[in-house]
Design an enzyme around this catalytic site. Structure first.
Site, short mmCIF file in Angstrom:
data_model
loop_
_atom_site.label_atom_id
_atom_site.label_comp_id
_atom_site.label_asym_id
_atom_site.label_seq_id
_atom_site.Cartn_x
_atom_site.Cartn_y
_atom_site.Cartn_z
CB CYS A 7 25.33 20.01 10.07
SG CYS A 7 27.00 19.83 9.84
CB CYS A 9 27.76 23.84 10.37
SG CYS A 9 27.36 23.14 11.97
CE LYS A 27 44.47 35.29 41.19
NZ LYS A 27 44.13 35.36 39.85
CE LYS A 50 44.13 39.70 41.82
NZ LYS A 50 42.87 39.39 41.49
CE1 TYR A 92 43.53 48.78 43.81
CE2 TYR A 92 41.92 47.57 45.01
CZ TYR A 92 42.43 48.04 43.93
OH TYR A 92 41.84 47.65 42.61
CB CYS A 148 29.10 18.12 12.58
SG CYS A 148 28.60 19.80 13.27
CD GLU A 196 47.90 46.99 49.50
OE1 GLU A 196 46.88 47.01 49.15
OE2 GLU A 196 48.85 47.52 49.31
CG ASP A 255 36.96 37.03 43.41
OD1 ASP A 255 37.50 37.63 42.47
OD2 ASP A 255 36.52 35.78 43.61
#
Length: 680
Positions: free
Chosen positions: A412, A432, A315, A117, A227, A409, A115, A119
């Site tokens: 910060c 931060c 898939k 699949k 289904y 960073c 069957e 989405d």
């Protein structure tokens, strides 16, 4: 001449058959003007005499005021996930495991059903005496949100089954989706109105199903494929193929692109065909679901903890596309981890426009040998998350410069640190702003303190304006201050203050999880909270006897060390004091302590080491409540009956599991038997 009641019944029957013929069979039996006149006649009859209005009337597909919210409901029969296969080898390995579980020779040919699949978004539909009684989202598979009013607007879902003498109850599972052409129209309409466009049909469908106003749902014109079918045991078809035929006869739209295959080779051909053929379909599909056809063999194969052994989703390979890398930015998470993010020329993948993808860490950048200006290949992992797959070095510009993670960073300016063998590079500045924002989002999330009305945009405002510098500062906010912020009115501000106040009563394990300590997720937080009834007792163990924590089941030294490191930080100890100062207990209530103690006492009780299966609908306990009781008494709940099952707990409409348990001599318990067994 029929009376009004008979006429209304005749109109309902004819209009429902006409809707089925139009929306499901694509074979209209009434011209539009005729349908419209008959529909208006029914509306007038029901308006004049409301007693004539029934839940299966086509006039009830859209109506009523918008809902104030959704209610969580238990599924009569759970909606499990499917294991995934990504290659022919994965599919073959699944088939070999299935033969082994069924104790069949390796060359056995098992009939299989292929069957597509779809989405979209899974729905659970419940019918009582042939009439749609309830519709719910999948949720966590055990509990979902009731959205019956919204689902009534989906014309391909029958309000009354199109069969005579339907069973007392019917459970149907299927996928709601938005066809591609409909999605294009919806986005075109939104663009004309100056509204933001939906990213893809799946996301649009998910958001539509959770609209509070059914009229909005109706305007989006959702569709549905059924289904899976569950019936009382004496009415259940013998096979998946027969179940699909039953659904088709009962009035559901069943995907026509399905095939009954004699063996694995035929299934592989089916999958190969649709890997290419899917691009010509008028809706999105991301794979093929392969199911064992014989339902008795399905029952024999049973389930793992999360998925049926008799089905798998193959898939399709992720769609890939080349594009040019423009720059690499960096994001700082709540734990200080700095994640590099590739920004590239937008490219269409799996129905959406993609221009950013995570690069995970410095090691991934080095592995790709990434340079600015490179032509890169990107894809959507699992059709959802964009990722950079590889670089095409032969297309690299001569002046391209290597990509490196920043040394400071981006939020910060603090120096970044990479410790030991860790893949992550971190900002260790607890002040931060990025760490603070992430910590606040985590604290108010559903698994933690569950504060409704405090989203990311509002958190950004609070941090950027300096109004909140810690978790405790949230509880110092007042309604007047909140109402002065962007997109906040008096009502919203008052509701948020009330939600924050209510969150102080959340259980101790949620408070612990909300602190955001590395490696301490929801499950670990529950385990720790069951052993240590306050932050004080937990801190004493973490700092003075860390081995006591490490020896707990499922914990280990890494989590124990992380907890100790967090508690050694003076800033975190100040945070704990501040949280108590604003009314957080950071300890278990008397009722929580009693429940944990009782669970510990029961661990060596009646069900220690026993395996149980739940089936049917229990009169007073939800499935999740029954499972919690059993596990608290030391038992284990599994999905299928075998010779190793100790007890089957059976409720109303127990089905084939009851039949199998009786044939194997498994002890069958009612809810009364179970609760009596667990009494101290």
């Amino acid at each position: 001449m029929p009376d009004q009641s008979e006429r209304a019944a005749e109109l309902r029957g004819l209009l429902n058959r006409a809707a089925h013929a139009y929306y499901v069979l694509d074979q209209p039996i009434l011209e539009d003007p005729v349908y419209d006149r008959l529909y208006q006649e029914l509306v007038q009859l029901e308006s004049a005499e409301p007693r004539l209005r029934s839940s299966d009337s086509p006039t009830q597909r859209v109506g009523g005021a918008p809902a104030e919210g959704f209610t969580s409901v238990d599924h009569r029969i759970g909606l499990l996930s499917l294991d995934n296969a990504f290659t022919r080898g994965d599919l073959l390995a699944w088939h070999e495991r299935l033969l082994k579980v069924l104790d069949r020779p390796g060359d056995t040919q098992l009939p299989l059903v292929g069957e597509l699949k779809i989405d979209g978004n899974a729905l659970a539909l419940s019918y009582r005496n042939g009439v749609l009684e309830r519709a719910a989202t999948r949720g966590d598979g055990t509990r979902g949100e009731e959205i019956t009013a919204n689902v009534r607007t989906i014309s391909s879902i029958p309000l009354r089954l199109q069969i005579d003498n339907p069973p007392e109850w019917v459970e149907v599972r299927g996928e709601a989706f938005i066809p591609d052409a409909t999605f294009a129209v919806i986005n075109a309409e939104r663009e004309q109105r100056g509204e933001a466009l939906f990213a893809n049909p799946r996301n649009a469908c998910a958001g539509t199903l959770r609209q509070l106003d059914p009229k909005v749902v109706a305007a989006r014109r959702l569709d549905f494929f059924a289904y899976t079918l569950h019936l009382p045991v004496d009415a259940q078809p013998p096979s998946q193929w027969a179940a699909l035929e039953w659904l088709n006869t009962a009035g559901f739209r069943v995907n026509p692109n399905r095939e009954l295959c004699a063996d694995l080779a035929a299934i592989q051909s089916f999958c190969d065909h649709w890997e290419q053929g899917r691009h010509d379909l008028p809706y999105a599909t991301d794979g093929v679901v392969v199911k064992l056809n014989d339902l008795l063999l399905q029952d024999e194969a049973g389930f793992t903890q999360k998925a049926p052994r008799w089905a798998i989703a193959l898939k399709y390979p992720a769609e890939e596309a080349p594009t040019r890398l423009l720059r690499v930015g960096a994001q700082v998470g709540r734990t200080g981890a700095v994640t590099p993010v590739a920004e590239f020329e937008a490219v269409a993948l799996a129905g959406t426009s993609v221009s950013r993808a995570t690069l995970h860490n410095a090691d991934r950048i080095a592995e790709l040998d990434l340079h600015l200006g490179d032509t890169i290949v990107v894809r959507k992992a699992g059709e959802i998350i964009p990722e950079v797959v590889r670089v095409l070095p032969e297309l690299r510009p001569s002046d391209a410069t290597p990509v490196q993670l920043p040394q400071h960073c981006p939020e910060c300016g603090s120096s970044l640190v990479r410790e030991g063998d860790e893949a992550a590079t971190r900002c260790v500045n607890s002040s931060c702003p990025a760490i603070l924002r992430g910590g606040l989002r985590h604290w108010v999330s559903k698994g933690a303190l569950d504060v409704d009305g405090l989203g990311s945009k509002l958190i950004e405002q609070l941090v950027d304006r300096g109004l909140v510098g810690s978790l405790a500062d949230l509880y110092r906010l007042d309604a007047a201050l909140l109402a002065s912020l962007d997109r906040m009115g008096d009502k919203s501000a008052t509701n948020l203050v009330e939600a924050l106040e209510a969150s102080k009563k959340q259980p101790w394990h949620r408070q612990l999880y909300g602190l955001g300590i590395r490696h301490i997720g929801e499950v670990i937080a529950k385990a720790l909270a069951a052993e240590f009834f306050s932050i004080d007792s937990l801190a004493a163990a973490a700092l003075e006897a860390p081995e006591q924590i490490a020896e707990l089941h499922g914990i280990g030294p890494e989590i124990s060390a992380s907890l100790g490191q967090w508690l050694h930080n003076p800033a975190n100890n100040q945070l704990l004091q501040d949280l108590r100062g604003v009314g957080l207990s950071l300890e278990a209530s008397a009722a929580e302590q009693e429940a944990a103690s009782q669970a510990g006492a029961n661990a060596n009780g009646m069900l220690q080491g026993k395996t149980l299966v739940l089936t049917g609908t229990l009169p007073n306990l939800s499935r999740s409540d029954a499972k919690a009781l059993i596990e608290a008494a030391g038992g284990k709940v599994i999905g299928s009956v075998s010779k190793k099952t100790d007890y089957l707990v059976a409720g109303e409409a127990a089905g084939s599991k009851l039949t199998k348990a009786e044939s194997l001599g498994v002890t069958v318990l009612s809810e009364v038997d179970l609760t009596a067994m667990l009494e101290p």
